[in-house]
Design an enzyme around this catalytic site. Structure first.
Site, PDB file in Angstrom:
ATOM      1  N   ASP A  47      -5.361 -34.157 -18.639  1.00 54.92           N
ATOM      2  CA  ASP A  47      -6.111 -35.239 -17.998  1.00 54.92           C
ATOM      3  C   ASP A  47      -5.432 -35.660 -16.700  1.00 54.92           C
ATOM      4  O   ASP A  47      -4.348 -36.230 -16.708  1.00 54.92           O
ATOM      5  CB  ASP A  47      -6.177 -36.443 -18.950  1.00 54.92           C
ATOM      6  CG  ASP A  47      -6.987 -37.585 -18.374  1.00 54.92           C
ATOM      7  OD1 ASP A  47      -8.162 -37.726 -18.765  1.00 54.92           O
ATOM      8  OD2 ASP A  47      -6.463 -38.332 -17.515  1.00 54.92           O
ATOM      9  N   TYR A  52      -4.033 -39.446  -8.877  1.00 54.92           N
ATOM     10  CA  TYR A  52      -2.671 -39.101  -9.319  1.00 54.92           C
ATOM     11  C   TYR A  52      -1.985 -38.163  -8.317  1.00 54.92           C
ATOM     12  O   TYR A  52      -0.781 -37.951  -8.400  1.00 54.92           O
ATOM     13  CB  TYR A  52      -2.672 -38.421 -10.699  1.00 54.92           C
ATOM     14  CG  TYR A  52      -3.307 -39.182 -11.828  1.00 54.92           C
ATOM     15  CD1 TYR A  52      -3.648 -40.534 -11.702  1.00 54.92           C
ATOM     16  CD2 TYR A  52      -3.564 -38.558 -13.044  1.00 54.92           C
ATOM     17  CE1 TYR A  52      -4.246 -41.209 -12.759  1.00 54.92           C
ATOM     18  CE2 TYR A  52      -4.153 -39.233 -14.099  1.00 54.92           C
ATOM     19  CZ  TYR A  52      -4.499 -40.555 -13.956  1.00 54.92           C
ATOM     20  OH  TYR A  52      -5.086 -41.209 -14.998  1.00 54.92           O
ATOM     21  N   LYS A  77     -10.855 -37.246 -12.169  1.00 52.78           N
ATOM     22  CA  LYS A  77     -11.579 -38.508 -11.968  1.00 52.78           C
ATOM     23  C   LYS A  77     -11.843 -38.771 -10.487  1.00 52.78           C
ATOM     24  O   LYS A  77     -11.035 -38.394  -9.631  1.00 52.78           O
ATOM     25  CB  LYS A  77     -10.764 -39.689 -12.547  1.00 52.78           C
ATOM     26  CG  LYS A  77     -10.265 -39.428 -13.958  1.00 52.78           C
ATOM     27  CD  LYS A  77      -9.581 -40.623 -14.596  1.00 52.78           C
ATOM     28  CE  LYS A  77      -8.853 -40.197 -15.861  1.00 52.78           C
ATOM     29  NZ  LYS A  77      -7.514 -39.627 -15.637  1.00 52.78           N
ATOM     30  N   HIS A 110     -13.434 -43.343 -12.104  1.00 56.69           N
ATOM     31  CA  HIS A 110     -12.136 -43.891 -12.505  1.00 56.69           C
ATOM     32  C   HIS A 110     -12.184 -45.401 -12.802  1.00 56.69           C
ATOM     33  O   HIS A 110     -11.582 -45.864 -13.758  1.00 56.69           O
ATOM     34  CB  HIS A 110     -11.108 -43.587 -11.406  1.00 56.69           C
ATOM     35  CG  HIS A 110      -9.707 -43.447 -11.908  1.00 56.69           C
ATOM     36  ND1 HIS A 110      -8.796 -42.580 -11.352  1.00 56.69           N
ATOM     37  CD2 HIS A 110      -9.051 -44.075 -12.912  1.00 56.69           C
ATOM     38  CE1 HIS A 110      -7.651 -42.677 -12.009  1.00 56.69           C
ATOM     39  NE2 HIS A 110      -7.781 -43.581 -12.947  1.00 56.69           N
TER      40      HIS A 110
END
Ligand code: A2P
Length: 274
Positions: A47, A52, A77, A110
């Protein structure tokens, strides 16, 4: 004891119930190694998120692992700044490019950016229909966000990924999700590592020769919550997957439920400023 290690989502996709989360994992060696160690240990769900900034490392880890792509469930996301119809389509293309993959298994909004998430969802539906995201869902949506989304949605979200751990059990929202066939997935499932010394968890773990982290992961699984603990250490990544050989009793599950204080570690989805 038999335990289904996968769950069928409402759209028919099959998702592993336990995966690796990579929030705060650095792109490059750290992401590549964590993903490879996880896949070596038996994980089949990874994930990540555009936010990120490690999609490239995640994709590289997947390729270098030697595990066939079709055996791995990859989630990414849509970041808040990219919300809106056209910008969602573009952001998705960019995520795929960074991952260097032809498709993802799950694409999530998100955060519920007010005034935008419904337009974003129309684009998510188009991406889903194109087959480049095998399933679509949301993250950090409260009940009222989902109700608003569902008014006009032609595809229902398969997943809502929310903050859940023993000190934030989210029982009312989880009930709503179950009633709408939306799978609950937990972020920060270990409470970001802050509750691993809790005596209740440690004591339960002693009985099974398991750590508090393993007890928490098992609590998620037995509550039908998809769980994606993060670690960048090989031994912990392995340890967090070694949870299929014991079962918590009803009483132990209830003792863990009692740790709930409704305190968030992350922002409230009704009040975030990013
Ligand atoms: P690290 O990455 O250094 O191993 P969450 O998934 O709730 O966000 O929790 C992640 C945090 O918990 C990270 O700080 C991670 O540290 C730590 N962690 C993950 N697994 C374990 C474990 N089995 N034992 C101790 N700490 C862990």
């Amino acid at each position: 004891m038999t335990f289904e290690t996968t769950k069928k989502l409402a759209n028919g996709s099959v998702i592993p119930r336990l995966g690796l989360g990579v929030w705060k994992v650095e792109d490059g060696t750290e992401a590549v190694d964590s993903v490879k160690w996880a896949l070596e240990s038996g994980y089949r769900l990874i994930d990540t998120a555009a936010a990120y900034k490690n999609e490239a490392g995640v994709g590289k880890g997947i390729r270098e692992s030697g595990v066939p792509r079709e055996e791995i469930f990859v989630t990414t996301k849509l970041w808040n700044a990219d919300q809106g119809y056209e910008s969602t389509l573009k952001a998705f293309d960019e995520s795929l490019k960074r991952l260097d993959l032809d498709y993802v298994d799950l694409y999530l909004i998100h955060w519920p950016v007010e005034g935008k998430y419904k337009d974003s969802w129309r684009a998510m539906e188009e991406i889903y229909r194109s087959g480049r995201a095998k399933a679509i869902g949301v993250s950090n949506f409260h009940e009222h966000h989902l109700e608003e989304l569902l008014k006009d949605a032609t595809v229902s979200p398969a997943v809502d990924q929310i903050e859940i751990h023993p000190t934030l059990t989210q029982e009312p929202l989880r009930r709503f999700l179950a009633d709408h066939s939306i799978a609950a997935e937990a972020w920060s499932p270990l409470g970001q590592g802050k509750i691993l010394e809790n005596p209740v968890l440690v004591e339960i773990g002693k009985k099974y020769d398991k750590t508090a982290a393993q007890v928490i992961i098992r609590w998620h699984l037995q509550n039908d919550i998809i769980v994606i603990p993060k670690s960048v250490h090989k031994d912990r990544i392995k340890q967090n997957f070694d949870v299929f050989d014991f079962e918590l009793t009803e009483d132990e599950l209830e003792q863990i439920n009692q740790l709930n204080t409704n305190e968030r570690l992350g922002p409230d989805p009704d009040n975030f400023d990013f």
